[in-house]
Write a protein that holds these residues in place. Structure first.
Motif, PDB file in Angstrom:
ATOM      1  N   GLU A  85      83.226  69.086  60.071  1.00  0.00           N
ATOM      2  CA  GLU A  85      82.755  67.801  60.569  1.00  0.00           C
ATOM      3  C   GLU A  85      82.170  67.991  61.960  1.00  0.00           C
ATOM      4  OE1 GLU A  85      86.164  65.264  60.357  1.00  0.00           O
ATOM      5  OE2 GLU A  85      86.237  65.365  58.176  1.00  0.00           O
ATOM      6  N   GLY A  86      81.005  67.428  62.209  1.00  0.00           N
ATOM      7  CA  GLY A  86      80.352  67.588  63.495  1.00  0.00           C
ATOM      8  C   GLY A  86      79.397  68.771  63.535  1.00  0.00           C
ATOM      9  N   GLY A  87      79.291  69.511  62.440  1.00  0.00           N
ATOM     10  CA  GLY A  87      78.366  70.634  62.359  1.00  0.00           C
ATOM     11  C   GLY A  87      79.064  71.974  62.393  1.00  0.00           C
ATOM     12  N   GLY A  88      78.426  72.948  61.816  1.00  0.00           N
ATOM     13  CA  GLY A  88      78.978  74.294  61.787  1.00  0.00           C
ATOM     14  C   GLY A  88      79.811  74.544  60.541  1.00  0.00           C
ATOM     15  N   CYS A  89      80.529  75.673  60.571  1.00  0.00           N
ATOM     16  CA  CYS A  89      81.351  76.054  59.426  1.00  0.00           C
ATOM     17  C   CYS A  89      82.611  76.756  59.911  1.00  0.00           C
ATOM     18  CB  CYS A  89      80.570  76.978  58.488  1.00  0.00           C
ATOM     19  SG  CYS A  89      80.132  78.576  59.224  1.00  0.00           S
ATOM     20  N   GLY A  90      83.534  76.906  59.005  1.00  0.00           N
ATOM     21  CA  GLY A  90      84.760  77.624  59.302  1.00  0.00           C
ATOM     22  C   GLY A  90      85.272  78.323  58.062  1.00  0.00           C
ATOM     23  N   VAL A  91      86.057  79.380  58.267  1.00  0.00           N
ATOM     24  CA  VAL A  91      86.672  80.113  57.167  1.00  0.00           C
ATOM     25  C   VAL A  91      88.182  79.961  57.297  1.00  0.00           C
ATOM     26  CG1 VAL A  91      86.963  82.354  56.026  1.00  0.00           C
ATOM     27  CG2 VAL A  91      84.787  81.795  57.142  1.00  0.00           C
ATOM     28  N   VAL A  92      88.809  79.525  56.203  1.00  0.00           N
ATOM     29  CA  VAL A  92      90.257  79.331  56.159  1.00  0.00           C
ATOM     30  C   VAL A  92      90.838  80.325  55.167  1.00  0.00           C
ATOM     31  CG1 VAL A  92      92.108  77.709  55.655  1.00  0.00           C
ATOM     32  CG2 VAL A  92      90.014  76.901  56.746  1.00  0.00           C
ATOM     33  N   TYR A  93      91.841  81.050  55.619  1.00  0.00           N
ATOM     34  CA  TYR A  93      92.524  82.050  54.785  1.00  0.00           C
ATOM     35  C   TYR A  93      93.928  81.544  54.521  1.00  0.00           C
ATOM     36  CZ  TYR A  93      94.357  86.695  53.487  1.00  0.00           C
ATOM     37  OH  TYR A  93      94.922  87.765  52.829  1.00  0.00           O
ATOM     38  N   ASN A  94      94.273  81.402  53.235  1.00  0.00           N
ATOM     39  CA  ASN A  94      95.596  80.927  52.866  1.00  0.00           C
ATOM     40  C   ASN A  94      96.405  82.098  52.330  1.00  0.00           C
ATOM     41  OD1 ASN A  94      97.666  79.949  50.815  1.00  0.00           O
ATOM     42  ND2 ASN A  94      97.134  78.054  51.868  1.00  0.00           N
TER      43      ASN A  94
ATOM     44  N   THR B 269      92.842  79.435  60.232  1.00  0.00           N
ATOM     45  CA  THR B 269      91.416  79.499  60.505  1.00  0.00           C
ATOM     46  C   THR B 269      91.121  80.885  61.049  1.00  0.00           C
ATOM     47  OG1 THR B 269      91.402  77.140  61.050  1.00  0.00           O
ATOM     48  CG2 THR B 269      89.504  78.437  61.778  1.00  0.00           C
ATOM     49  N   VAL B 270      90.238  81.628  60.362  1.00  0.00           N
ATOM     50  CA  VAL B 270      89.957  83.013  60.759  1.00  0.00           C
ATOM     51  C   VAL B 270      88.553  83.203  61.329  1.00  0.00           C
ATOM     52  CG1 VAL B 270      91.671  84.025  59.214  1.00  0.00           C
ATOM     53  CG2 VAL B 270      89.338  83.659  58.389  1.00  0.00           C
ATOM     54  N   ALA B 271      87.679  82.197  61.178  1.00  0.00           N
ATOM     55  CA  ALA B 271      86.334  82.295  61.743  1.00  0.00           C
ATOM     56  C   ALA B 271      85.723  80.905  61.832  1.00  0.00           C
ATOM     57  CB  ALA B 271      85.443  83.192  60.894  1.00  0.00           C
ATOM     58  N   MET B 272      84.841  80.753  62.820  1.00  0.00           N
ATOM     59  CA  MET B 272      84.081  79.515  62.979  1.00  0.00           C
ATOM     60  C   MET B 272      82.694  79.870  63.499  1.00  0.00           C
ATOM     61  SD  MET B 272      86.852  76.907  64.697  1.00  0.00           S
ATOM     62  CE  MET B 272      85.789  75.487  64.529  1.00  0.00           C
ATOM     63  N   ALA B 273      81.718  79.031  63.177  1.00  0.00           N
ATOM     64  CA  ALA B 273      80.362  79.217  63.699  1.00  0.00           C
ATOM     65  C   ALA B 273      79.708  77.853  63.845  1.00  0.00           C
ATOM     66  CB  ALA B 273      79.544  80.101  62.773  1.00  0.00           C
ATOM     67  N   LYS B 274      78.945  77.695  64.897  1.00  0.00           N
ATOM     68  CA  LYS B 274      78.205  76.442  65.120  1.00  0.00           C
ATOM     69  C   LYS B 274      76.748  76.574  64.690  1.00  0.00           C
ATOM     70  CE  LYS B 274      81.026  73.621  67.454  1.00  0.00           C
ATOM     71  NZ  LYS B 274      81.334  72.277  67.025  1.00  0.00           N
ATOM     72  N   ASN B 275      76.138  77.733  64.944  1.00  0.00           N
ATOM     73  CA  ASN B 275      74.705  77.892  64.700  1.00  0.00           C
ATOM     74  C   ASN B 275      74.385  78.727  63.469  1.00  0.00           C
ATOM     75  OD1 ASN B 275      74.054  76.427  67.066  1.00  0.00           O
ATOM     76  ND2 ASN B 275      74.508  78.234  68.277  1.00  0.00           N
TER      77      ASN B 275
ATOM     78  N   ASP C 190      75.564  81.422  58.100  1.00  0.00           N
ATOM     79  CA  ASP C 190      75.735  82.606  57.267  1.00  0.00           C
ATOM     80  C   ASP C 190      76.939  83.423  57.722  1.00  0.00           C
ATOM     81  OD1 ASP C 190      73.509  81.976  55.750  1.00  0.00           O
ATOM     82  OD2 ASP C 190      72.157  83.279  56.888  1.00  0.00           O
ATOM     83  N   HIS C 191      77.332  83.284  58.975  1.00  0.00           N
ATOM     84  CA  HIS C 191      78.476  84.031  59.508  1.00  0.00           C
ATOM     85  C   HIS C 191      79.735  83.755  58.694  1.00  0.00           C
ATOM     86  CE1 HIS C 191      81.222  85.926  62.313  1.00  0.00           C
ATOM     87  NE2 HIS C 191      81.893  84.800  62.407  1.00  0.00           N
ATOM     88  N   CYS C 192      79.954  82.505  58.326  1.00  0.00           N
ATOM     89  CA  CYS C 192      81.162  82.151  57.564  1.00  0.00           C
ATOM     90  C   CYS C 192      81.168  82.807  56.191  1.00  0.00           C
ATOM     91  CB  CYS C 192      81.292  80.638  57.459  1.00  0.00           C
ATOM     92  SG  CYS C 192      81.618  79.850  59.058  1.00  0.00           S
ATOM     93  N   ASP C 193      80.004  82.838  55.523  1.00  0.00           N
ATOM     94  CA  ASP C 193      79.912  83.506  54.223  1.00  0.00           C
ATOM     95  C   ASP C 193      80.158  85.005  54.368  1.00  0.00           C
ATOM     96  OD1 ASP C 193      79.344  81.161  52.751  1.00  0.00           O
ATOM     97  OD2 ASP C 193      77.214  81.318  53.259  1.00  0.00           O
TER      98      ASP C 193
END
Length: 105
Positions: free
Chosen positions: A42-51, A58-64, A67-70
């Motif tokens: 929410e608010g833009g960007g992406c994140g990676v969640v590892y369960n 949360t193991v990674a986040m990117a605003k711009n 592709d970083h999250c993938d």
């Protein structure tokens, strides 16, 4: 679908995130299940969640660079497969509603 991840302050500098699941992959080995989710935050960007063991991190986040999250998700998947986990092959599955071939939690 929305998902919330809570990051442990001792394990990560990333905050917990809330967003819409873009894709996920579930890996299993000898009764142990791990899930990697890429969220549109929410608010833009992406994140990676590892369960792992039922706990989200949360193991990674990117605003711009979304592709970083993938990239991070695929790297974790490759590492798990190298450790003997079965991740079902292929790339991370799209979230429900984005394809007829989806995975459910």
């Amino acid at each position: 679908d929305t998902a919330t991840a809570a990051a442990s302050s001792t394990d990560s500098d990333f905050p917990s995130i809330t967003g819409t699941e873009k894709s996920s992959v579930t890996c299993t080995s000898k009764g142990d299940t791990r899930k990697i989710s890429v969220l549109n935050v929410e608010g833009g960007g992406c994140g990676v969640v590892y369960n792992k063991a039922g706990a989200d991190k949360t193991v990674a986040m990117a605003k711009n660079s979304l592709d970083h999250c993938d990239t991070v998700s695929n790297k974790i998947k490759t590492n798990l497969e190298g450790a003997g986990y079965d991740c079902g092959g292929g790339a991370a599955a799209p979230a429900a509603g984005t394809s007829s071939d989806t995975q459910k939690q």
